[in-house]
Design a protein around this motif. Structure first.
Motif, short mmCIF file in Angstrom:
data_model
loop_
_atom_site.label_atom_id
_atom_site.label_comp_id
_atom_site.label_asym_id
_atom_site.label_seq_id
_atom_site.Cartn_x
_atom_site.Cartn_y
_atom_site.Cartn_z
N LYS A 1 -23.92 13.94 5.22
CA LYS A 1 -22.75 14.84 5.17
C LYS A 1 -22.47 15.50 6.52
O LYS A 1 -21.32 15.59 6.96
N THR A 2 -23.56 15.97 7.17
CA THR A 2 -23.37 16.77 8.39
C THR A 2 -23.39 15.95 9.67
O THR A 2 -22.83 16.37 10.69
N GLU A 3 -24.11 14.78 9.64
CA GLU A 3 -24.36 13.98 10.83
C GLU A 3 -25.05 14.79 11.92
O GLU A 3 -24.94 14.48 13.12
N ALA A 4 -25.78 15.81 11.50
CA ALA A 4 -26.53 16.65 12.45
C ALA A 4 -27.87 15.98 12.74
O ALA A 4 -28.65 15.69 11.82
N LEU A 5 -28.14 15.75 14.01
CA LEU A 5 -29.38 15.09 14.41
C LEU A 5 -30.61 15.85 13.90
O LEU A 5 -31.62 15.23 13.52
N ALA A 6 -30.52 17.18 13.86
CA ALA A 6 -31.66 17.99 13.42
C ALA A 6 -32.06 17.66 11.97
O ALA A 6 -33.25 17.67 11.64
N ASP A 7 -31.08 17.35 11.12
CA ASP A 7 -31.39 17.01 9.73
C ASP A 7 -32.16 15.68 9.66
O ASP A 7 -33.13 15.55 8.91
N LEU A 8 -31.73 14.71 10.43
CA LEU A 8 -32.40 13.41 10.44
C LEU A 8 -33.81 13.55 11.02
O LEU A 8 -34.76 12.94 10.52
N GLN A 9 -33.96 14.36 12.06
CA GLN A 9 -35.29 14.58 12.65
C GLN A 9 -36.21 15.30 11.67
O GLN A 9 -37.40 15.00 11.59
N SER A 10 -35.66 16.25 10.90
CA SER A 10 -36.47 16.95 9.90
C SER A 10 -36.92 15.99 8.80
O SER A 10 -38.08 16.06 8.34
N ALA A 11 -36.03 15.09 8.38
CA ALA A 11 -36.41 14.09 7.39
C ALA A 11 -37.52 13.20 7.93
O ALA A 11 -38.51 12.91 7.23
N TYR A 12 -37.38 12.77 9.18
CA TYR A 12 -38.39 11.91 9.83
C TYR A 12 -39.74 12.61 9.88
O TYR A 12 -40.78 12.01 9.55
N GLN A 13 -39.77 13.89 10.29
CA GLN A 13 -41.04 14.63 10.36
C GLN A 13 -41.65 14.78 8.97
O GLN A 13 -42.88 14.72 8.81
N THR A 14 -40.82 14.96 7.95
CA THR A 14 -41.34 15.06 6.58
C THR A 14 -41.96 13.74 6.14
O THR A 14 -43.01 13.72 5.49
N PHE A 15 -41.34 12.62 6.51
CA PHE A 15 -41.91 11.31 6.20
C PHE A 15 -43.26 11.12 6.90
O PHE A 15 -44.19 10.53 6.34
N ARG A 16 -43.40 11.62 8.11
CA ARG A 16 -44.67 11.48 8.83
C ARG A 16 -45.77 12.28 8.13
O ARG A 16 -46.92 11.82 8.03
N ILE A 17 -45.42 13.47 7.64
CA ILE A 17 -46.40 14.27 6.88
C ILE A 17 -46.77 13.52 5.60
O ILE A 17 -47.95 13.44 5.22
N ALA A 18 -45.77 12.96 4.93
CA ALA A 18 -46.03 12.20 3.71
C ALA A 18 -46.93 11.01 3.99
O ALA A 18 -47.82 10.68 3.19
N ASP A 19 -46.73 10.35 5.12
CA ASP A 19 -47.56 9.19 5.49
C ASP A 19 -49.02 9.61 5.66
O ASP A 19 -49.94 8.92 5.19
N THR A 20 -49.25 10.74 6.31
CA THR A 20 -50.62 11.25 6.46
C THR A 20 -51.23 11.55 5.09
O THR A 20 -52.40 11.23 4.83
N LEU A 21 -50.45 12.14 4.22
CA LEU A 21 -50.94 12.47 2.89
C LEU A 21 -51.25 11.21 2.09
O LEU A 21 -52.25 11.15 1.36
#
Length: 605
Positions: free
Chosen positions: A29-49
């Motif tokens: 919806k926003t095309e804000a880079l910060a939202d995509l980066q936040s999603a990516y960081q969350t996926f990295r945490i999930a990968d560690t888990l």
């Protein structure tokens, strides 16, 4: 996530996935880079888990279930990382996307190899290691016995057997806990997190004319990475709605020796090529002359041979000029990039002092009668159907190859399971020409069938047996039906006999994806060894052997069923053959040097 105690990790994983998914929707919806980066960081945490959860499971089955459930997480994570690379051109996102792809290959196998390596280097006494292998075999044997009784509806002894299995598994768990407590090096090596292989390291290992293609098959998207020496491309492919059905139809057409619908086969072969390879190969060949492909498949792609795929549309069934990939490329496959390129995963003390060791059986009536007695259910009867007849060329296959390479062979009555167990670790090349049987519901039961010597003899070399037999072979050739076939588990691949040989220490394998003709397999493999002996790499030797076969065979036997079943898995490089004859001279040389040193010391004193 690494420094906190978490009560319910699986619940947290679900929350993290929901959070990452919400951020991706917000980014749309926003095309804000910060939202995509936040999603990516969350996926990295999930990968560690996910890694922590997987490591907490003792049973491999639980890990298989976990990886199947987390597939959507990795599919979205890969897509997010690729999007971030497109927006920022920062290479770390590209590397992380490939890491996500590669981490979903042969995980249980890699962890098993890491565990075996930890035992080897941690200083655990041999007596304790022997106890560990004994308990592991007892567990496998009891599991197999329970499975067989359940299949046959025999329930009287099941409670006692389950009780015995529980006790053995408990003993095994306590022994492993003792290893971890008493030998800190074992614990450290076993549980150290595998670092992803640097892309530059992979590229440096590839030949100048080589291209690596690695696939990730998601629910909606197919991701492909193409790597060459100085080349990196990735592709995001919308998964066709009929993708699974098309691959299965092509597999069925490939493995059929009966007349097939030629027009349908030609259509399927080009359609799959167009989906999976056409753009990647076209762009790679604009940069370099590609002659060798290393393919790391995923999911249903593990069931098909890429060699008979068509690189251009064909309108006639002209086998000599048939435009299949075999004509253009030498192809090898791999379970994962770590198994192929990470030397720490395949590092071993090679004790193979002899060159070629082969086991070949034509099968006598006594052994065939014993096999038939083991057929109890319709499912198993279908599985064992190919294992009920004579193989009149299999002993000749081993005899001729042994003569070519000046190796050793065990034929017919000599080819026993005991002979294999006693001698296999001594050989650089192992070759088995015999019947193979696949148990899809219980992969540890899949087996190679040796000769039967008595009513009480165990003549099935099961996959479970191989997990307790350390091998030193650089190459194992499994010239039997379905040795590369088995149940597919997400995050693991095919649980086949070939995989069991990889676990036992073989970095390179030739296996069969379906039922094999012993006559035509013999022709191809004899030509393969002749090429191998001349110093040609394994992938090119197999390619040339198949092309030679197609040039010389009758049209009726030129279909893919007769040649494309044999696939090379693992290291495609040259085999430097040991003759075994030089070893006594090495011993003599060492003795002479030692004697000289002793005399010098004595003279000096």
């Amino acid at each position: 996530i690494t420094n906190h105690i978490i009560g319910n990790k699986r619940e947290l994983l679900e929350i993290l996935h929901l959070k990452a998914d919400a951020l991706l929707q917000q980014y749309q919806k926003t095309e804000a880079l910060a939202d995509l980066q936040s999603a990516y960081q969350t996926f990295r945490i999930a990968d560690t888990l996910i890694t922590q959860i997987r490591r907490s499971f003792n049973a491999a089955g639980s890990r298989y279930v976990l990886m199947d459930k987390v597939l959507p997480i990795y599919e979205q994570a890969i897509g997010a990382a690729f999007q971030l690379f497109e927006l920022t051109q920062e290479s770390l996102y590209l590397e992380q996307a490939y890491t996500f792809m590669a981490k979903n290959k042969a995980l249980v196998l890699l962890e098993g190899l890491q565990d075996e390596q930890a035992k080897q280097y941690a200083g655990i006494p041999k007596a304790l290691l022997a106890t560990e292998r004994r308990l592991r075999k007892q567990s496998y044997d009891l599991t197999t016995k329970i499975y067989e009784l359940q299949q046959n509806g025999i329930t009287e002894t099941l409670p006692a057997l389950r009780d015995s299995l529980f006790k053995v598994q408990r003993q095994y768990t306590l022994l492993i806990e003792q290893f971890e407590a008493d030998y800190p090096a074992y614990y450290a090596l076993k549980y150290q997190y595998a670092r992803p292989i640097d892309i530059n390291n992979i590229q440096s290992e590839l030949s100048e004319d080589g291209l690596l293609l690695e696939y990730f098959i998601g629910e909606n998207t197919i991701f492909l990475v193409a790597l060459a020496r100085d080349y990196f491309r990735y592709y995001t492919i919308d998964k066709p709605g009929n993708f699974l059905e098309t691959c299965l139809e092509f597999r069925k057409a490939s493995d059929s020796s009966e007349p097939i619908d030629k027009e349908q086969y030609l259509d399927l072969g080009f359609r799959i090529y167009d989906w999976l390879l056409s753009q990647a190969l076209r762009e790679a060949e604009e940069q370099a002359q590609i002659k060798r492909l290393t393919i790391i498949p995923d999911d249903i792609l593990l069931y098909i041979s890429f060699e008979p795929l068509l690189y251009e549309q064909a309108v006639s069934w002209d086998r000599i000029n048939y435009p299949d990939l075999l004509k253009k490329y030498a192809i090898n496959y791999a379970y994962s990039n770590q198994l192929l390129f990470d030397r720490s995963k395949t590092e071993r003390i090679n004790q193979a002092l002899k060159g070629f060791g082969g086991f070949g059986l034509e099968y006598d009536d006594y052994t065939l009668e014993g096999i038939e007695k083991l057929v109890k259910t319709d499912t198993e009867e279908e599985t064992l159907k190919r294992a009920t007849g004579k193989l009149i060329y299999s002993d000749d296959e081993v005899r001729e190859i042994a003569a070519l390479l000046r190796g050793q062979s065990w034929l017919n009555q000599e080819a026993t399971k005991t002979a294999f167990i006693d001698n296999a670790a001594s050989f650089q090349i192992l070759h088995m020409a015999m019947h193979g049987v696949v148990y899809e519901k219980n992969p540890l039961n899949s087996a190679l069938i040796f000769t039967r010597t008595s009513d009480t003899a165990d003549y099935f070399l099961r996959a479970a047996d191989l997990y307790g037999i350390p091998l030193n072979a650089d190459l194992a050739v499994l010239s039997a039906c379905n040795t590369g076939y088995g149940e597919i588990n997400r995050g693991e691949g095919i649980r086949s006999l070939a995989r069991a040989f990889a676990y036992a220490g073989c970095p390179s394998l030739i296996a069969s994806l379906w039922e094999a003709s012993d006559k035509y397999s013999k022709d191809i493999l004899l030509a393969f060894y002749k090429k191998l002996k001349s110093g040609i790499p394994k992938d090119q030797a197999l390619q040339q052997a198949k092309l030679e076969y197609l040039q010389n065979t009758a049209p009726a036997f030129s279909g893919p069923a007769y040649w494309s079943h044999l696939v090379l898995i693992g290291d495609p490089g040259v085999v430097k053959l040991n003759s075994g004859k030089g070893f006594p001279w090495i011993i003599l040389l060492v003795l002479l040097i030692t004697a000289g040193l002793l005399l010098a010391i004595r003279f000096k004193t």
